[in-house]
Scaffold this active site. Sequence first.
Site, short mmCIF file in Angstrom:
data_model
loop_
_atom_site.label_atom_id
_atom_site.label_comp_id
_atom_site.label_asym_id
_atom_site.label_seq_id
_atom_site.Cartn_x
_atom_site.Cartn_y
_atom_site.Cartn_z
N THR A 282 0.82 -1.21 0.00
CA THR A 282 0.00 0.00 0.00
C THR A 282 0.86 1.27 0.00
O THR A 282 1.26 1.73 -1.05
CB THR A 282 -0.97 -0.02 1.20
N UNK A 283 1.17 1.81 1.17
CA UNK A 283 1.81 3.13 1.25
C UNK A 283 3.31 3.06 0.96
O UNK A 283 3.83 2.03 0.54
CB UNK A 283 1.55 3.75 2.62
#
Length: 437
Positions: free
Chosen positions: A348-349
């Site tokens: 994700t990030u």
Amino acid sequence: MKKAILYLNQFFGQVGGEDKADYEPEIINGQVGAAMMLNGVLEGAEVTHTIICGDNFMGTYKDEAVSRIMGFLEDKEFDIFLAGPAFQAGRYGVACGEICKVVKEKYNVPVVTSMHVENPGVQMFKKDMYVMIGGNNAGRMRQDMSAMAKVANKIIAGEKIGPADEEGFFPRGKRHQHWREDGKPASERVVDMLLKKLSGEEFQTELPIPKSDRVEIAAPIKDLSKATIAVVTTGGIVPVDNPDRIQSASATRWGMYDVTGLERLEGGVYKTIHAGFDPAAADADPNVIVPLDALRAYEKEGKIGKVHEYFYSTVGTGTTEAEAARMAKEIVVKLKQGGVDGVIMTSTUGTCTRCGATMVKEIERAGFPIVQMCNLIPVASTVGANKIVPTISIPYPLGDPSTSKEQQWKLRYHRVGTALDALTVDVQEQTIFKVKI
């Protein structure tokens, strides 16, 4: 009085937290949020404008964000551009580096930012600009901002910037002619260094050689229809009670969860514990991070032999590369025991993608063909993932909740299919696979 401009994310620009991570670029006259602190420690310069952009917006729509910010600057006069500090926040660090690099190239002004050593932006941008060595969280704001200002003040005053270790920025790989105060020639210095090495004493080389940690690309899967495919994620998807007590940031634990007989992961049964993004979309539909439903569809169609009985999960935000590598090595043991033939990693990030790419390398080092699905492609590329398939967002990589269920399914099905195909492709170099949906 010289003029400075500061770039901040939505949090330090006082717009909001994760709920405002999609905040579109904005320029404000004067100082807002952390810009007021910078203005107080700059000497001979004033922060005339503050630029704010949400971390997710910059990560997902980088070209648009950069273009709009460049538009803001076209009619502005400024002598130096600063961004951050970004601490250990991967999305923020990458954003600071991206915008500083473009500003430096287009406007030929000095740029300064700050990041923690574990921020993926360090490896990506330290050779392009002054990246000050910062702390890992906002508790270091005053110190890190002061360190940025110290170098900025020297630049503004036209003073010479000293070596990296003296000024406190990450080495940029640049060598300059330097006259030593002691006048000691190289012949004597090298003998001193050799004697220290032979006697086991500590010594400092004058020419550090960076180590490259690229992993040989694993042999592709020959027959996908007979292959067992596993999913590993750094997106923090776990059963709602988080039985393994995996930390929501800086994780040192991982879990394996049985999906035998499950067609998909249901919200309310599974959730994300990841602290690096808004969890709403993943909590409602965990398949946007662990795409079990799409894999089951391909299993039924005969495209793959079967889905592995377990998926493996940890949290990548803030997780060190050392911990990521250790956890991956432990997971490799389970993959071998389970007869897995290929692996899909979802991330994700920013630091989550860095963690995922580090794990990808260890899994591939063990001989497994593996592909990383992520939104922050430059992070995965810099760390060294060999096969990469783009996703659409940080908090919901494989399904935008603002679109219909049918649209989400088509996107997820297509991109997971692209990842599966990537496992069968024989590539000789790092490859980013194209998607159509």
